[in-house]
Design a protein around this motif. Structure first.
Motif, mmCIF file in Angstrom:
data_model
loop_
_atom_site.group_PDB
_atom_site.id
_atom_site.type_symbol
_atom_site.label_atom_id
_atom_site.label_comp_id
_atom_site.label_asym_id
_atom_site.label_seq_id
_atom_site.Cartn_x
_atom_site.Cartn_y
_atom_site.Cartn_z
ATOM 1 N N PRO A 268 51.587 -1.290 -29.257
ATOM 2 C CA PRO A 268 51.266 -0.025 -28.452
ATOM 3 C C PRO A 268 51.864 0.072 -27.087
ATOM 4 C CG PRO A 268 49.869 -2.245 -28.834
ATOM 5 C CD PRO A 268 51.078 -2.326 -29.593
ATOM 6 N N PRO A 269 52.375 1.031 -26.552
ATOM 7 C CA PRO A 269 52.253 0.950 -25.625
ATOM 8 C C PRO A 269 51.238 1.214 -24.657
ATOM 9 C CG PRO A 269 52.519 2.911 -26.869
ATOM 10 C CD PRO A 269 52.432 2.339 -27.870
ATOM 11 N N ASN A 270 51.373 1.562 -23.414
ATOM 12 C CA ASN A 270 50.617 1.636 -22.195
ATOM 13 C C ASN A 270 50.444 3.183 -21.916
ATOM 14 O OD1 ASN A 270 52.111 1.066 -20.401
ATOM 15 N ND2 ASN A 270 51.524 -1.497 -20.231
ATOM 16 N N PHE A 271 51.639 4.164 -21.505
ATOM 17 C CA PHE A 271 51.536 4.904 -21.421
ATOM 18 C C PHE A 271 52.446 5.764 -22.527
ATOM 19 C CE2 PHE A 271 54.877 7.315 -18.218
ATOM 20 C CZ PHE A 271 54.546 8.322 -17.750
ATOM 21 N N LEU A 272 51.770 7.299 -22.991
ATOM 22 C CA LEU A 272 52.471 8.252 -24.084
ATOM 23 C C LEU A 272 53.003 9.219 -23.334
ATOM 24 C CD1 LEU A 272 49.449 7.866 -27.345
ATOM 25 C CD2 LEU A 272 51.907 6.776 -26.782
ATOM 26 N N VAL A 273 53.884 9.225 -24.342
ATOM 27 C CA VAL A 273 54.735 10.519 -22.833
ATOM 28 C C VAL A 273 55.155 11.870 -24.668
ATOM 29 C CG1 VAL A 273 56.969 11.774 -22.148
ATOM 30 C CG2 VAL A 273 56.018 9.542 -21.679
ATOM 31 N N LEU A 274 54.662 12.497 -24.619
ATOM 32 C CA LEU A 274 54.602 13.082 -25.708
ATOM 33 C C LEU A 274 55.064 14.643 -25.989
ATOM 34 C CD1 LEU A 274 50.870 12.287 -27.403
ATOM 35 C CD2 LEU A 274 52.817 10.745 -27.758
ATOM 36 N N ASP A 275 55.801 14.846 -26.474
ATOM 37 C CA ASP A 275 56.642 16.716 -26.264
ATOM 38 C C ASP A 275 56.173 17.099 -28.089
ATOM 39 O OD1 ASP A 275 57.595 18.984 -25.974
ATOM 40 O OD2 ASP A 275 59.585 18.061 -25.685
ATOM 41 N N GLU A 276 54.651 18.145 -27.919
ATOM 42 C CA GLU A 276 54.377 18.733 -29.319
ATOM 43 C C GLU A 276 54.363 17.686 -30.647
ATOM 44 O OE1 GLU A 276 53.452 21.273 -29.399
ATOM 45 O OE2 GLU A 276 54.543 22.797 -28.097
#
Length: 542
Positions: free
Chosen positions: A460-468
């Motif tokens: 698990p990351p603690n920062f999610l960067v999600l592009d579509e």
């Protein structure tokens, strides 16, 4: 208008339909639903005549025109996007293509000797084009393409140079321009940005013909359809109402059927118990025989077919510092086009920012800057203490090794994890049984997206960067993802055209407009209430 009566159909050993019936009447807007592989595309192809039913009959009203949009758009090149859209209208497209060729010839010094013949031919072609009201059609084609977010430059450029997603829009525009008596739309909401999606929604609401469509976008379906046809175990079951109402009705129907099944099972158990208890006694022989006959005559109630829904459980990610990402005085340009100038932005722990903006506003660029996938021309992008990032982009799907199976791909990313936990992970993201042995090269876009998502979320990351992130996902996977991300304890920065996803997960909005960057506290729902529009550049009522 369109009727399917007692249709049966199988592909190889897979039975898709058994004595199934449905109809679509003039003016009806119908959503076709069912799990992947249930036969939605086959049903469309039977209506268009591309496939025949094994049994039963498909009836189309005589003289009715049908426009069919599928994900298989075919080859397109050598003409402009406008000409390709008009191609579905018949001779006008041929005339428009010849006019473009003659216009090029008229300014070509190498063809100066033939100029009189070229000009004369151009006059004839242009005259015929005018007779058929070609210029009005050209304007209508441009209007539809503009609604689907095409710039003038892209409209007039060679359609062969466009990406697959933009070619899909051209194919969709062709059907919309036709305005046939009935439209069959297979996933028209794929590959569209939010502005295009809202424009298409308004177009289809105003469309007066019959509409049968599939979509993985819940909000899009809800706002357009007034009837649902579900493919369920070979049957076609019709429900009135939008998608939300269908789900409620289906749940009620399932509960009633389960209760009916349970009651019958209890009665059967009682009868069987009596038979077992007294079958050896001669004094009860007549009663036993009577009950055996009674059991044989009972029509058995089938239990409802339950759709498996596996939930992904996040392990708690390590805590990051309060400051997660900081952009200071960021400048970024592509050629002469400035995307960001002196841009400042700070993202803190537990903030969930959705990024809104029209095509070319810089949404994906911002995510790439934060993820380190691209560098600013000037200024700084820094991540805070103890930040562990998970970055999902469409490009990530291209990095899967084609020869690896799904399980091998997961094992390669997490060599210390046990096979059991990796199989459970795969199951959460829709890879059950033999699916884990599929090579990555044969996976669909949706399957690749699910595999990349599984890899990103396992450790698990603690920062999610999600592009579509929902671009290729079916509705069930989207629901699982939303339910999981609601419980996510870290920070998020994401772009999505799915309004259900935006509303469920955001608590901040970053709006990119030609007038500048605007920040809103509160999530997407509050943003819509405050601004009166669902996307930048759209006005109330649009």
């Amino acid at each position: 208008m369109i009727r399917l009566d007692n249709i049966s159909k199988q592909n190889g050993h897979q039975i898709l339909f058994i004595d199934a019936s449905m109809s679509v009447q003039k003016g009806e807007k119908v959503g076709l639903v069912g799990p992947n592989g249930a036969g939605k595309t086959t049903l469309f192809r039977m209506i268009t005549g591309e496939e025949e039913p094994g049994d039963g009959r498909v009836t189309i009203e005589p003289g009715m025109t049908i426009g069919y949009f599928s994900q298989d758009v075919g080859e397109m090149s050598g003409v402009s996007a406008v000409a390709a859209v008009m191609d579905g209208i018949g001779p006008l497209s041929t005339l428009a293509t010849e006019m473009a060729r003659l216009e090029a010839a008229m300014v070509d010094p190498a063809q100066a000797a033939d100029m009189d013949a070229i000009v004369e031919r151009y006059g004839d072609v242009q005259g015929r084009f005018q007779e058929l009201d070609g210029y009005a059609l050209d304007a209508r084609a441009r209007e539809v393409l503009a609604g689907l977010s095409f710039s003038q430059e892209r409209m007039d450029g060679d359609v062969g140079l466009l990406s697959g997603g933009w070619k899909m829009r051209v194919a969709l525009a062709r059907i919309l321009l036709m305005r046939p008596d009935a439209m069959l739309l297979d996933e028209p909401s794929n590959h569209l940005d939010l502005e295009s999606l809202i424009w298409l929604e308004d177009f289809l609401k105003a469309y007066e013909g019959a509409l049968l469509m599939t979509s993985h976008d819940r909000e899009f379906m809800n706002r357009i359809i007034g009837k649902v046809v579900e493919i369920d175990g070979g049957e076609l079951i019709t429900y009135s109402g939008n998608f939300d109402f269908y789900e409620q009705q289906r749940a009620v129907s399932e509960r009633q059927r389960q209760a009916q099944f349970d009651r019958q099972q209890a009665r059967l158990a009682k009868e069987i118990k009596f038979i077992e208890r007294f079958k050896a006694r001669a004094s009860h022989a007549a009663q036993v025989q009577s009950r055996v006959k009674k059991l044989d005559k009972i029509e058995r109630v089938e239990p409802p077919r339950r759709r498996e829904s596996v939930q992904f459980e996040f392990r708690s990610p390590p805590r990051s510092g309060d400051e997660v990402a900081n952009l200071k005085n960021v400048h970024k340009s592509y050629g002469s086009q400035a995307i960001y100038a002196a841009f400042d932005f700070q993202l803190r722990r537990k903030e969930r920012w959705c990024v809104l903006g029209a095509n070319g506003a810089g949404k994906s660029t911002l995510l790439k800057l934060v993820a380190g996938a691209t560098e600013p021309d000037q200024g700084s992008v820094t991540l805070g203490a103890s930040v562990r990032m998970g970055y999902f982009s469409q490009h990530a799907m291209d990095l899967l090794h084609g020869d690896d199976t799904v399980l091998e791909s997961l094992s390669g990313s997490f060599p210390a994890a046990g096979q059991g936990s990796l199989r459970s992970l795969a199951g959460c993201f829709g890879f059950s049984g033999d699916d884990v042995d599929k090579p990555c090269r044969v996976l669909s876009g949706g399957e690749k997206a699910r595999l990349v998502m599984a890899k990103m979320l396992f450790d698990p990351p603690n920062f999610l960067v999600l592009d579509e992130p929902t671009n290729h996902l079916d509705m069930a996977t989207k629901e699982m993802l939303v339910a999981s991300l609601v419980k996510f304890e870290g920070a998020m920065l994401f772009v999505s055209h799915d309004r259900h996803f935006l509303a469920a997960l955001s608590n901040r909005v970053l709006e990119l407009t030609p007038d500048g960057v605007h920040q809103y506290s509160g999530g997407y729902t509050e943003y819509v209430a405050r601004t009166g529009h669902e996307a930048p550049g759209l006005h109330p009522g649009q």
